[in-house]
Design a protein around this motif. Sequence first.
Motif, PDB file in Angstrom:
ATOM      1  N   THR A 106       5.196  -4.201 -10.443  1.00  0.00           N
ATOM      2  CA  THR A 106       6.222  -3.232 -10.812  1.00  0.00           C
ATOM      3  C   THR A 106       7.401  -3.383  -9.860  1.00  0.00           C
ATOM      4  O   THR A 106       7.296  -4.042  -8.821  1.00  0.00           O
ATOM      5  CB  THR A 106       5.692  -1.791 -10.726  1.00  0.00           C
ATOM      6  OG1 THR A 106       5.224  -1.556  -9.404  1.00  0.00           O
ATOM      7  CG2 THR A 106       4.580  -1.557 -11.723  1.00  0.00           C
ATOM      8  N   ASP A 107       8.524  -2.771 -10.213  1.00  0.00           N
ATOM      9  CA  ASP A 107       9.748  -2.822  -9.406  1.00  0.00           C
ATOM     10  C   ASP A 107      10.040  -4.258  -8.983  1.00  0.00           C
ATOM     11  O   ASP A 107      10.064  -4.602  -7.808  1.00  0.00           O
ATOM     12  CB  ASP A 107       9.631  -1.907  -8.196  1.00  0.00           C
ATOM     13  CG  ASP A 107      10.971  -1.710  -7.501  1.00  0.00           C
ATOM     14  OD1 ASP A 107      12.020  -1.769  -8.171  1.00  0.00           O
ATOM     15  OD2 ASP A 107      10.969  -1.521  -6.264  1.00  0.00           O
ATOM     16  N   VAL A 108      10.277  -5.086  -9.964  1.00  0.00           N
ATOM     17  CA  VAL A 108      10.336  -6.536  -9.801  1.00  0.00           C
ATOM     18  C   VAL A 108      11.715  -7.007  -9.328  1.00  0.00           C
ATOM     19  O   VAL A 108      12.701  -6.766 -10.011  1.00  0.00           O
ATOM     20  CB  VAL A 108      10.009  -7.222 -11.148  1.00  0.00           C
ATOM     21  CG1 VAL A 108       9.966  -8.723 -10.996  1.00  0.00           C
ATOM     22  CG2 VAL A 108       8.718  -6.685 -11.725  1.00  0.00           C
ATOM     23  N   PRO A 109      11.802  -7.685  -8.175  1.00  0.00           N
ATOM     24  CA  PRO A 109      13.075  -8.286  -7.772  1.00  0.00           C
ATOM     25  C   PRO A 109      13.332  -9.539  -8.612  1.00  0.00           C
ATOM     26  O   PRO A 109      12.602 -10.523  -8.525  1.00  0.00           O
ATOM     27  CB  PRO A 109      12.877  -8.627  -6.291  1.00  0.00           C
ATOM     28  CG  PRO A 109      11.405  -8.774  -6.131  1.00  0.00           C
ATOM     29  CD  PRO A 109      10.763  -7.888  -7.171  1.00  0.00           C
ATOM     30  N   CYS A 110      14.340  -9.480  -9.436  1.00  0.00           N
ATOM     31  CA  CYS A 110      14.575 -10.528 -10.433  1.00  0.00           C
ATOM     32  C   CYS A 110      14.883 -11.893  -9.841  1.00  0.00           C
ATOM     33  O   CYS A 110      14.517 -12.916 -10.419  1.00  0.00           O
ATOM     34  CB  CYS A 110      15.706 -10.108 -11.349  1.00  0.00           C
ATOM     35  SG  CYS A 110      15.303  -8.609 -12.242  1.00  0.00           S
ATOM     36  N   LYS A 161       0.799  -1.212   0.000  1.00  0.00           N
ATOM     37  CA  LYS A 161       0.000   0.000   0.000  1.00  0.00           C
ATOM     38  C   LYS A 161       0.843   1.278   0.000  1.00  0.00           C
ATOM     39  O   LYS A 161       0.433   2.301  -0.509  1.00  0.00           O
ATOM     40  CB  LYS A 161      -0.957  -0.038   1.173  1.00  0.00           C
ATOM     41  CG  LYS A 161      -1.990  -1.139   1.008  1.00  0.00           C
ATOM     42  CD  LYS A 161      -2.556  -1.593   2.343  1.00  0.00           C
ATOM     43  CE  LYS A 161      -3.434  -2.811   2.192  1.00  0.00           C
ATOM     44  NZ  LYS A 161      -2.752  -3.997   1.759  1.00  0.00           N
ATOM     45  N   LYS A 162       2.043   1.218   0.512  1.00  0.00           N
ATOM     46  CA  LYS A 162       2.862   2.421   0.614  1.00  0.00           C
ATOM     47  C   LYS A 162       3.367   2.931  -0.744  1.00  0.00           C
ATOM     48  O   LYS A 162       3.749   4.075  -0.856  1.00  0.00           O
ATOM     49  CB  LYS A 162       4.047   2.183   1.542  1.00  0.00           C
ATOM     50  CG  LYS A 162       5.051   1.186   1.011  1.00  0.00           C
ATOM     51  CD  LYS A 162       6.187   0.978   1.979  1.00  0.00           C
ATOM     52  CE  LYS A 162       7.146  -0.054   1.396  1.00  0.00           C
ATOM     53  NZ  LYS A 162       8.261  -0.309   2.248  1.00  0.00           N
ATOM     54  N   ILE A 163       3.366   2.088  -1.789  1.00  0.00           N
ATOM     55  CA  ILE A 163       3.880   2.549  -3.079  1.00  0.00           C
ATOM     56  C   ILE A 163       2.769   2.997  -4.025  1.00  0.00           C
ATOM     57  O   ILE A 163       3.008   3.232  -5.195  1.00  0.00           O
ATOM     58  CB  ILE A 163       4.759   1.493  -3.770  1.00  0.00           C
ATOM     59  CG1 ILE A 163       3.945   0.262  -4.145  1.00  0.00           C
ATOM     60  CG2 ILE A 163       5.968   1.136  -2.935  1.00  0.00           C
ATOM     61  CD1 ILE A 163       4.659  -0.675  -5.078  1.00  0.00           C
ATOM     62  N   ASP A 164       1.562   3.143  -3.525  1.00  0.00           N
ATOM     63  CA  ASP A 164       0.436   3.583  -4.359  1.00  0.00           C
ATOM     64  C   ASP A 164      -0.230   4.817  -3.751  1.00  0.00           C
ATOM     65  O   ASP A 164      -1.421   4.825  -3.492  1.00  0.00           O
ATOM     66  CB  ASP A 164      -0.571   2.440  -4.509  1.00  0.00           C
ATOM     67  CG  ASP A 164      -1.666   2.737  -5.526  1.00  0.00           C
ATOM     68  OD1 ASP A 164      -1.426   3.541  -6.445  1.00  0.00           O
ATOM     69  OD2 ASP A 164      -2.751   2.165  -5.393  1.00  0.00           O
ATOM     70  N   PRO A 165       0.560   5.892  -3.545  1.00  0.00           N
ATOM     71  CA  PRO A 165      -0.016   7.064  -2.868  1.00  0.00           C
ATOM     72  C   PRO A 165      -1.097   7.759  -3.679  1.00  0.00           C
ATOM     73  O   PRO A 165      -1.982   8.393  -3.117  1.00  0.00           O
ATOM     74  CB  PRO A 165       1.195   7.976  -2.660  1.00  0.00           C
ATOM     75  CG  PRO A 165       2.177   7.565  -3.698  1.00  0.00           C
ATOM     76  CD  PRO A 165       1.951   6.084  -3.903  1.00  0.00           C
ATOM     77  N   THR A 166      -1.075   7.653  -5.004  1.00  0.00           N
ATOM     78  CA  THR A 166      -2.068   8.322  -5.837  1.00  0.00           C
ATOM     79  C   THR A 166      -3.318   7.478  -6.053  1.00  0.00           C
ATOM     80  O   THR A 166      -4.326   7.976  -6.539  1.00  0.00           O
ATOM     81  CB  THR A 166      -1.486   8.660  -7.224  1.00  0.00           C
ATOM     82  OG1 THR A 166      -1.176   7.437  -7.907  1.00  0.00           O
ATOM     83  CG2 THR A 166      -0.246   9.521  -7.102  1.00  0.00           C
ATOM     84  N   GLY A 167      -3.240   6.185  -5.728  1.00  0.00           N
ATOM     85  CA  GLY A 167      -4.370   5.293  -5.926  1.00  0.00           C
ATOM     86  C   GLY A 167      -4.491   4.755  -7.339  1.00  0.00           C
ATOM     87  O   GLY A 167      -5.452   4.072  -7.675  1.00  0.00           O
ATOM     88  N   GLU A 168      -3.500   5.045  -8.201  1.00  0.00           N
ATOM     89  CA  GLU A 168      -3.548   4.596  -9.594  1.00  0.00           C
ATOM     90  C   GLU A 168      -3.596   3.074  -9.695  1.00  0.00           C
ATOM     91  O   GLU A 168      -4.402   2.509 -10.437  1.00  0.00           O
ATOM     92  CB  GLU A 168      -2.345   5.121 -10.373  1.00  0.00           C
ATOM     93  CG  GLU A 168      -2.345   4.685 -11.815  1.00  0.00           C
ATOM     94  CD  GLU A 168      -1.110   5.144 -12.584  1.00  0.00           C
ATOM     95  OE1 GLU A 168      -0.996   4.763 -13.741  1.00  0.00           O
ATOM     96  OE2 GLU A 168      -0.280   5.867 -12.008  1.00  0.00           O
ATOM     97  N   GLN A 169      -2.744   2.395  -8.928  1.00  0.00           N
ATOM     98  CA  GLN A 169      -2.727   0.928  -8.953  1.00  0.00           C
ATOM     99  C   GLN A 169      -4.068   0.366  -8.484  1.00  0.00           C
ATOM    100  O   GLN A 169      -4.589  -0.569  -9.076  1.00  0.00           O
ATOM    101  CB  GLN A 169      -1.589   0.390  -8.074  1.00  0.00           C
ATOM    102  CG  GLN A 169      -1.497  -1.107  -8.011  1.00  0.00           C
ATOM    103  CD  GLN A 169      -0.843  -1.736  -9.236  1.00  0.00           C
ATOM    104  OE1 GLN A 169      -0.440  -1.065 -10.170  1.00  0.00           O
ATOM    105  NE2 GLN A 169      -0.742  -3.038  -9.225  1.00  0.00           N
TER     106      GLN A 169
END
Length: 132
Positions: free
Chosen positions: A65-69, A14-22
């Motif tokens: 997003t921001d995928v740990p490979c 939840k912390k990486i979606d501050p705009t609510g776009e996701q």
Amino acid sequence: IPKSRNVVLTYNPKKIDPTGEQSRKLDKLRKSGVEVHEIDKKDKLNPAIGINSILRGEISAYFRTDVPCLDWGPISLIMEKAGGIVTDYNGQNPDLHRYWGRTDSTKESRLPSIVVSGERQLHDTLIGVLKK
């Protein structure tokens, strides 16, 4: 998890979606009939739900997003070799499995985004909603 053609998994802290776009994108997927399971490493999870669920046929796709490979890369490669579809959010696959030395300003050992599925129709639905 019931076996279904429209069950997908995503990592959505939840912390990486501050705009609510996701969240809006996930709602749009749900309205189109896709059952979306969100995981966050801080949540208590059902151990049966995970990215390897796609290999067991329990989910049909996963994206994030921001995928740990090191976590998501091997399963994506297995899916691709088995005939699955592996792209980024824009439907592209250039250098998708290149984890170090990327030229797109992504942190080392990370990918900007990934969508993995075993079915073209579902993959196209996901890309249609997730495309940046």
